[in-house]
Design an enzyme around this catalytic site. Structure first.
Site: not given
Ligand code: F6R
Length: 611
Positions: A2, A27, A73, A99-100, A484, A488, A491, A507, A606
């Site tokens: 949010c 956000r 969000w 927000n929260g 990773e 990527k 998501e 396995h 984010k």
């Molecule tokens: C994936 C991504 C998330 C963040 C995770 C942690 O692309 O961005 O998996 O890495 O939410 O966020 P931070 O690094 O802000 O603690």
């Protein structure tokens, strides 16, 4: 999660708020809304993006110099117009954006309902504004006092801004666990979840601390805590340029951020790695050098991509500095009653510095006496502030929801830390140390070289964008890269993808392999090269399609893989910094070819400030 914006000053509030909400849309983007105060409270809210809210507002004249806005969000209540913020009190005189999560909202709601309050939404946030209204009525107090008393009753996390119809020149903000920054201009004030909506107007800001409220009234700012003790706000200058938060000619923030990596990796090393002198300067570690050198364990905590960087950190710290290291999902660590002592060092890895689980994990470790070291990007963020020491990434704002440049900066910092501790502990020879420093110094140029071949990755993407599943395999330092790469892809393109240690394929996952299964191998020339080749053969024998990330000049894998992409040679420990780049580009191009919104993938936000 949010985004919230508030404005009080001499300008028209609506354009400031709408622009701010667009900057905060990373956000959350389920719904958006505004409340403007000018004689009456005008509220417009709409399911969807800020652009949908703008269409809803249309040509309506919403003139006011005081207003608040929110981009959501969803946690409690599905994304729809009704659950969009702002929410109002029963009498319609008070409005809130939040927000929260208010964890005890259900019991408060029941009590309020028994007092005649009727709720219009399914949100926890609406409960809070009714509680403020009820307290104000019962205590016959000012709005700021009612907010303070109400916040003393709630359990959970919040950043809020409250408007009251009876207080035309006043806005009240408060935070606990969710970030809030206040911008101070000339005769004007801004409140926002981060500094991006503010930077255009002023670079004087103050960050509210947990359990603090800001009362902006009659041209002044008063900060107090929830015990009603007045605090002197610490005003600081923002080090952020407007161009840092704009796309700069790129179609998406994600692509811009991928292409920024030669610079962001260099910035992570700036002032720390002086390769001419073969030296590292890490003042955050120096402050607590003995704690690091005598630590029983290093424990890296993080979530998502930051956890993947932490996993590379584990390999680096054990390999180079020979310190027993664990990497933990912050969300598990905080609840599994872990053994932590004052001889442990906990390294929190977080781009935003606001991730609720990571923050809670370090608070837990701190309470058990561990030293907390923050590896964060956002300066002044909650995790950075809760840490004893740390190293900022200096990667600049990362706005694309999928983390790219923050990952490589995190790995760069962790690499420097491992080398520094290895040298101090004598677990790496001076010549190996110096060789690795020189090699690390060359990484930004090598990343730049990979980026010139973006077109090659785009061509590979055209062959695979219709796939339903992907497997990513790597060994050693390349195993976290496989994780990773898979994250990527899933998501931003919504293709199901799994990352696995290459040898683990036998396995279980090998059962999935057929002619429709693309398998991405990170198969650079390192100590497990021959073994990875055997894994590639196993996939080919089952008709899987192989895309291999290989070292420059590799012809062996070229003859067996369907597609190869070459990256420059480097030391094994540094390969992740190069190998991840083509995987970021692969996910970007596949998502674009599938018509996905790469900067705002569905369901994601984010900054995950709720657990
Ligand atoms: C994936 C991504 C998330 C963040 C995770 C942690 O692309 O961005 O998996 O890495 O939410 O966020 P931070 O690094 O802000 O603690």
């Amino acid at each position: 999660m949010c985004g919230i914006v508030g404005y009080l000053g001499k300008r028209q509030a609506l354009p400031v708020i709408i622009k701010g909400l667009k900057r905060l849309e990373y956000r959350g983007y389920d719904s958006a809304g505004v409340a403007l105060l000018n004689g009456g409270l005008e509220i417009v809210k709409k399911k969807g993006k800020v652009a949908d809210l703008e269409s809803e507002i249309g040509n309506r004249k919403l003139e006011a110099s005081l207003g608040i806005g929110h981009t959501r969000w969803a946690t409690h209540g599905e994304p729809n117009d009704r659950n969009a913020h702002p929410h109002t009190s029963s009498d319609g005189k008070l409005a809130i954006i939040h927000n929260g999560i208010i964890e005890n909202y259900s019991s408060i709601k029941k009590e309020l309902e028994s007092n005649g309050h009727v709720f219009k939404s399914d949100t926890d946030s609406e409960v809070l504004i009714h509680l403020i209204e009820e307290i104000k009525k019962q205590n016959n107090c000012t709005i700021e006092e009612a907010v303070r008393l109400a916040l003393n009753e709630v359990v959970g996390a919040y950043a809020i801004v409250v408007l009251s119809k009876d207080n035309e020149r006043s806005m009240i903000a408060a935070r606990k666990g969710s970030p809030l920054v206040i911008g101070i201009g000339e005769d004007e004030y801004f409140v926002a979840s981060d500094a991006t909506p503010i930077i255009e107007y002023t670079n004087n800001v103050t960050y509210l601390n947990d359990q603090e409220m800001a009362i902006i009234k009659d041209g002044s700012l008063v900060v107090k805590n929830l015990e009603n003790v007045t605090k002197t706000p610490f005003i600081q200058k923002l080090e952020l340029d407007l161009e840092d938060i704009e796309k700069g000619g790129y179609p998406h923030f994600m692509l811009k951020e991928i292409f920024e990596q030669p610079k962001s990796i260099r910035d992570a090393m700036r002032g720390r790695l002086v390769s001419r002198e073969h030296h590292l300067f890490l003042s955050g570690i120096d402050q607590y050098l003995n704690r690091f050198l005598n630590a029983d364990r290093l424990i890296l905590v993080g979530c998502g991509t930051s956890w993947h960087a932490g996993l590379i950190g584990e390999y680096l710290f054990e390999d180079i500095a020979r310190i027993p290291t664990e990497v933990e999902y912050a969300s598990e660590f905080r609840y599994r009653n872990p053994i932590v002592t004052e001889r442990d060092v906990v390294i929190a890895v977080s781009q935003s510095g606001e991730t609720a689980d990571t923050l809670a994990a370090i608070e837990l470790a701190k309470s058990k006496g561990a030293l907390i070291f923050g590896v964060c990007n956002v300066v002044g963020s909650s995790i950075a502030r809760a840490s004893h020491a740390g190293a900022y990434l200096h990667a600049g704002p990362e706005i694309g929801v999928a983390s790219t440049k923050a990952f490589t900066s995190q790995v760069t910092i962790l690499t420097m830390m491992a080398l520094y501790l290895g040298l101090k502990k004598g677990t790496i020879s001076l010549s190996d140390y110096q060789t690795l420093l020189l090699e690390l110094d060359s990484i930004p140029d090598k990343v730049a070289k990979i980026l010139t071949k973006d077109e090659e990755i785009r061509n590979i993407s055209e062959n695979f964008y219709r796939a339903s599943n992907f497997l990513y395999l790597g060994r050693g330092f390349n195993f976290p890269v496989a994780l990773e790469g898979a994250l990527k892809l899933k998501e931003i393109s919504y293709i199901h993808a799994e990352g696995y240690p290459a040898a683990e394929m036998k396995h279980g996952p090998i059962a999935l392999i057929d002619e429709d299964m693309p398998v991405v191998f990170i198969a650079t020339k390192d100590s497990s090269y021959e073994k990875v080749i055997s894994n590639i053969q196993e996939v080919k024998a089952r008709k899987g399609k192989v895309i291999a990330i290989v070292t420059d000049g590799d012809t062996e894998i070229q003859s067996m893989a369907d597609f190869t992409f070459q990256i420059p040679k480097t030391a094994d420990a540094l390969v992740p910094l190069l190998a991840v780049i083509p995987l970021q580009l692969l996910s970007y191009h596949i998502a674009i070819l599938r018509g996905c919104n790469v900067d705002q993938p569905r369901n994601l936000a984010k900054s995950v400030t709720v657990e």
